[in-house]
Design an enzyme around this catalytic site. Structure first.
Site, PDB file in Angstrom:
ATOM      1  CG  HIS A 245      28.152  17.499  12.460  1.00 30.65           C
ATOM      2  ND1 HIS A 245      29.046  18.032  11.555  1.00 30.65           N
ATOM      3  CD2 HIS A 245      28.690  16.309  12.849  1.00 30.65           C
ATOM      4  CE1 HIS A 245      30.075  17.215  11.407  1.00 30.65           C
ATOM      5  NE2 HIS A 245      29.884  16.151  12.173  1.00 30.65           N
ATOM      6  CD  GLU A 247      26.842  22.320  12.542  1.00 34.15           C
ATOM      7  OE1 GLU A 247      26.820  21.774  13.660  1.00 34.15           O
ATOM      8  OE2 GLU A 247      27.875  22.806  12.030  1.00 34.15           O
ATOM      9  CB  CYS A 273      31.720  19.974   8.708  1.00 34.20           C
ATOM     10  SG  CYS A 273      30.115  19.212   8.404  1.00 34.20           S
ATOM     11  CB  CYS A 276      26.945  21.383   8.729  1.00 31.07           C
ATOM     12  SG  CYS A 276      26.850  19.869   9.724  1.00 31.07           S
TER      13      CYS A 276
END
Length: 345
Positions: A245, A247, A273, A276
């Site tokens: 992802h 991040e 999410c 994360c």
């Protein structure tokens, strides 16, 4: 099985779009710079401005530093990361800038147009040639200044249409950082969800950028982008376990110290999410802002628990607007069109 997203930005288009947005952000001239490592990590970004350390007390334009100066001086990492990298610029480097590029051991300079006198160009070319730095215009016949300015106005217009927080023509800091996130999302190969991220420190300096994609070393072409496994229960043919992802890429790509994140802000297209959020809860960030809350399967609520318990402020970029999925897709598509129209070779 669907293919990966076809209309993603190439590396050069991506980095030059960052340069262009930085050119718009600058208040003194349309100059931007982006320093990129040999493995395509953005190391630092700059635009013409007074250094932040004296900006609140000095408004004399004689203290304005060039875009490249600001990019080099604000770099937090080790200078050896410059070696073999590329300098992306809005215009041909002057003599001072050429010396810095040579000293940094960059291997390549890519620029839009020439705005320096002939003798400065000659000296700069001698410096860079002897340092083994390849210098080339982005377009074979370079970019006419008036054409570049027309592109900047088009880019400004599309950005302001979607992420404006004020009616001012100039970009606010938060608009600029979210703009960097948006441009980063355009590198994503995911055909359904493109996510970009931009991390800034307490001084509003960009530390790292990222987007959702495959792990380092994994080809985009082998990923099951169609995600049929979500329907069949076959983990192997589901894209999710393969994706890093945006991040997480932000954190993994940063080569400085974790303490640099203290009191910083993370700008995202979509809220993180829960996995994360768990990782982000270990940082010392002050806040995380996003255009759209990701609510699938209760994800937003679980992420909120992680972050609120970590004293990280967590909310919409624009408190008055939660973007829909269609609005995010439209924003991605329209911005891509503007950049491809002006930067596709």
């Amino acid at each position: 099985m669907s293919q990966k997203r076809k209309n993603y930005l190439t590396w050069d288009e991506y980095f030059m779009s960052i340069v262009s947005l930085s050119s718009i952000k600058g208040e003194y001239s349309c100059e931007g710079a982006c320093l990129v490592s040999s493995d395509h990590r953005i190391l630092s970004i700059g635009y013409e401005d007074i250094p932040c350390s004296i900006k609140n007390t000095c408004f004399d334009s004689t203290f304005v530093l060039s875009a490249l100066s600001n990019a080099i001086y604000s770099f937090n990492g080790k200078r050896r990361e410059f070696e073999g990298g590329t300098v992306y610029l809005s215009s041909f480097p002057n003599c001072d800038e050429s010396r810095w590029i040579a000293q940094g051991r960059f291997s390549r300079v890519l620029y839009f147009n020439k705005k320096v006198p002939a003798d400065v160009e000659t000296v700069s070319s001698i410096i860079l040639e002897n340092a083994g730095v390849e210098v080339e215009p982005y377009f074979d016949d370079w970019y006419a200044v008036d054409s570049y300015h027309a592109f900047l106005e088009e880019l400004r217009s599309v950005m302001k249409r979607y992420i404006a927080l004020s009616e001012e023509k100039k970009f606010l800091d938060r608009e600029y950082f979210m703009g960097i996130s948006l441009l980063s999302a355009l590198r994503s190969k995911d055909p359904s969800t493109q996510v970009g991220a931009c991390l800034t420190d307490r001084y509003n300096k960009i530390l790292s950028v990222g987007y959702n994609g495959t792990p380092f070393g994994m080809s985009d072409d082998v990923l099951p982008w169609a995600s049929f496994g979500e329907e069949t229960g076959d983990l192997v043919t589901t894209k999710n376990p393969y994706i890093v992802h945006a991040e997480i890429n932000i954190l993994d790509n940063y080569r400085g110290m974790p303490k640099d994140f203290s009191h910083g802000t993370l700008f995202l297209i979509y809220s993180p999410c829960d996995k994360c959020a768990a990782r982000l809860s270990y940082t010392l960030l002050d806040q995380i802002v996003f255009l759209r809350a990701y609510t699938k399967d209760g994800m937003f609520d679980r992420s909120h628990v992680w972050l609120s318990c970590s004293s990280i402020s967590y909310g919409l970029y624009n408190p008055e607007k939660d973007y829909t999925k269609d609005e995010c897709l439209e924003m991605i598509e329209e911005t891509t069109k503007v950049i491809k129209k002006n930067l596709k070779k």
